[in-house]
Design an enzyme around this catalytic site. Sequence first.
Site, PDB file in Angstrom:
ATOM      1  N   LEU A  23      35.337  55.142  38.195  1.00 46.23           N
ATOM      2  CA  LEU A  23      36.951  55.135  39.113  1.00 46.23           C
ATOM      3  C   LEU A  23      38.121  54.875  38.397  1.00 46.23           C
ATOM      4  O   LEU A  23      39.103  55.285  39.185  1.00 46.23           O
ATOM      5  CB  LEU A  23      36.213  53.903  39.401  1.00 46.23           C
ATOM      6  CG  LEU A  23      35.072  53.836  40.595  1.00 46.23           C
ATOM      7  CD1 LEU A  23      34.802  52.173  40.851  1.00 46.23           C
ATOM      8  CD2 LEU A  23      35.262  54.611  41.824  1.00 46.23           C
ATOM      9  N   GLY A  24      38.288  55.256  37.381  1.00 42.72           N
ATOM     10  CA  GLY A  24      39.813  54.670  36.403  1.00 42.72           C
ATOM     11  C   GLY A  24      39.672  55.022  34.979  1.00 42.72           C
ATOM     12  O   GLY A  24      38.714  54.803  34.932  1.00 42.72           O
ATOM     13  N   ASP A  45      50.154  41.631  40.719  1.00 38.47           N
ATOM     14  CA  ASP A  45      49.682  42.905  41.342  1.00 38.47           C
ATOM     15  C   ASP A  45      49.351  42.929  42.193  1.00 38.47           C
ATOM     16  O   ASP A  45      48.776  44.020  42.956  1.00 38.47           O
ATOM     17  CB  ASP A  45      49.561  43.735  40.223  1.00 38.47           C
ATOM     18  CG  ASP A  45      49.456  45.325  40.615  1.00 38.47           C
ATOM     19  OD1 ASP A  45      50.414  45.667  41.050  1.00 38.47           O
ATOM     20  OD2 ASP A  45      48.423  46.032  39.779  1.00 38.47           O
TER      21      ASP A  45
END
Length: 862
Positions: A574-575, A717
């Site tokens: 996914l990342g 964030d």
Amino acid sequence: PTMLFYLLLVFQANANAQIDPAHCRYPLGMEDGRIQDHAITASSQWYETTGPQYARLNREEGDGAWCPAGLLQPSDTQYLQVDLGQLTFLTVVGTQGRYARNSGKEFARMYRLNYSHDGQLWRSWKNRLGNKEREVANDNAYVSVIKDLHPPIISRYVRLIPVTKMPTTVCMRLELYGCPWHDGLTSYSSPEGQLMMPPGYPIASLNDSTYDGAHERRKLSGGLGQLTDGVIGQDDFLVTRQYHVWPGYDYVGWRNGSLGSGYVEMEFVFDKQRNFTSMKVHSNNMFYRGVKIFSSVSCSFKPRLIATWEAEPVEFRTVLDDRNPSARYVTVPLGRRNAKALRCRFHFADVWMMFSEISFQSGRRGSREISTESSMPTTHKTVTNPSAKDQPDDGNTPILIGCLVTIILLLVVIIFLILWCQYVCKVLEKAPRRILEEEVTVRLSSSSDTIILQTPPVPPRVSQMDHPYERVFLLDPQYQDPAGLRNKLPELSRSAETSACGGGYAEPDVTQCTPHQCFQSSVPHYAETDIVSLQGVTGSNMYAVPALTVDSLTRKDISVAEFPRHRLLFREKLGEGQFGEVHLCEAEGLPEFLGEGAPLPDRDGRPVLVAVKQLRADATNNARNDFLKEIKIMSRLNDPNIIQLLCVCVSSDPLCMVTEYMDNGDLNMFLSQREMESTLTHANNIPAVSLSDLLHMSVQISSGMRYLASLNFVHRDLATRNCLLDRRLTIKIADFGMSRNLYSSDYYRIQGRAVLPIRWMAWESILLGKFTTASDVWAFGVTLWEIFTLCKEQPYSLLSDEQVIENTGEFFRNQGRQIFLFAPLLCPPSLFELMMRCWDRDIADRPTFEGLYQALRPHVVQ
Ligand SMILES: *[C@@H]1O[C@H](CO)[C@@H](O)[C@H](O)[C@H]1NC(C)=O
Ligand SMILES: *[C@@H]1O[C@H](CO)[C@@H](O)[C@H](O)[C@H]1NC(C)=O
Ligand SMILES: *[C@@H]1O[C@H](CO)[C@@H](O)[C@H](O)[C@H]1NC(C)=O
Ligand SMILES: *[C@@H]1O[C@H](CO)[C@@H](O)[C@H](O)[C@H]1NC(C)=O
């Protein structure tokens, strides 16, 4: 440090930008029609209505996609070809199947890419490990899958070649992302890179591993490769920016003596005749390992390919540096000579020479392209004597000198300010920590590009109460280095005991606000406790959390169960972040493992999917400790709108944490693929959302944030990209954003390192490095705005990163010149008012999450 931040800005604004793959990610016009129908062709088409012109991402014209004729066989080569009209630096490819208002179901699971400068000679794209196949294009007919190209492609024509293992029908829609390739370089040739095998060190393989031209007799020719991929090597050439590659990967290097000439000769061929101002060569300078930048270079020019080299080469002698081992760009002035090809000889200054990137600047500033008149063959041989030493009219040099002088002056001012603050603090017998108070005046003068920070000579106020959060300066080295943050802790606890100078910022209005407004700052029992700060080591956000000893929070050290690692079956990446990766995995037997009441989504018999955050095995000890701390903190969070930690694998390496996975992806992706239900004119049957859906989402986010705020967590964030969504549109707030490639344009990079979501950050976070629940409220306002624009646009999309920061200065000065986000079309006015309140300059006047929740909830029709 805040000032340094600006210095870097000044520097960046003036430095001639190289291509930066992190920013060069603009859609090139399949979806919005800038690429016209005639520029899209194909090897075949099934019907008129599935012709290549219908291969546009997210569009539904014709029968909804391009489909090649007949069943696609494993041995077939069918392709969709796009002519981009000019040389383009391609970084991302997005593909999608045929949805056709729910009647289509064809898609391609795999594809390859071919590309060409001229439409004649085709090359196959290969990834950094040499594989041609692009995995998993799509696995359904509607979701677009957007994948980065590593390495990027420089070309004008692109062919997308669907690949299948079994005979099937495939249909595809496509978008390409990138930016124009202004360098115009179409190929370079060089001697092949070599192996460095010193005793006592790993072997460094300095070959040009992505070169796409010919490789014959130890020479590369006719292609492009690592020297134009936008990836700049690090100071230590053994350390690479790519993962899973060999030491020395980012550099191409040669050893003196092996070439027999004392120099490396390279030839560069361009798309057309250009008027060259300079060449920038990114070169390693690790002198204590025998690597140095070149001592001199001489470049010859050729106006046409079939011509002889012009007689007078441009010579340039560098200033060698054996003090600073940093890798750097060396700018070589090219004396505004006209040419279509260049031949440069780089002379060795030491045993080794290593380059990671070469770029060319040509034409006038602003418009780099040369108009056709000036590209007509000319025989201008008699340019003024291009002896480099007495001709530094590169254009950049005065600016650079100006920058350096400014920097030195500012450093003097900074040192003075620090000394002065320490003096004042001593006088007041307070801990010497603070520089900036709320009276700091920030002057951002856009005309001269310099920024001056002034502190008026007023003694810092003694605050009524200490602010309960730590202040982390942006760009403070510690911000990026978890180890540094930990070292800060003892000092923090001390500063919490003293006051004023050490205690963080003083908000004068605190005593006058209503209890309601005081919500986020009136957490008295935190005021005297330590604050632990921690960066998510897998590349995500930082939390400021109360220390582990706070009574109301202590539920012992919550232990999460250890899950047998072999039962996590890898599905997809996914990342990834600096220290780790996030994988999508299937967790066998997880419901049984967690027992009754486990917070798992409805499975309907499908396997349980989980997100697994995994620390790289080679991560530092500090990163490990922080990872474990992150687990501890995550394990305390328990709210229906916050992503839940399910279990961990920490008994052996690599350390993993397993969290819920939400199958509708993130909110940004979800909304950007949808239209408003009320948009009646929209004929396409694109999935729709209603106003009440959007409100429902907003309420859930405010509820999750209300929970975090009650624990005194600062998320730092919050954005739609960090809100995950399941099938029933339940939203959970998470923090995977920073590890995702797709959103890298949402973050502002400083020298490729610090990543800051500036478009979501409150002014005080950007200018003063202050992150609080109130700055989370600001980000919530931006998140609401995203939701009601259906994420079709980036916040302040018309402003550049630098302008966004300038605008922040306007917020600070508050003279009515600040630009706010506009009211989204579909947004009820009362809701926009609420957003505007989140962006209130005065921290105490912003609503609280509790207040926001109470304001939003009544609008949701249950
Ligand atoms: C793709 O490029 C390779 C050369 O690398 C070539 O052999 C092949 O025929 C090309 N395929 C298409 C469809 O252009
Ligand atoms: C470059 O070197 C690496 C490591 O030695 C090797 O695996 C790779 O095949 C080489 N690539 C090329 C294109 O020569
Ligand atoms: C590089 O090698 C040449 C001979 O091939 C030699 O003359 C020259 O001195 C060397 N330069 C350096 C810097 O070692
Ligand atoms: C290149 O452009 C500059 C102006 O931008 C001009 O002065 C110069 O003569 C040009 N050089 C050639 C060789 O045409």
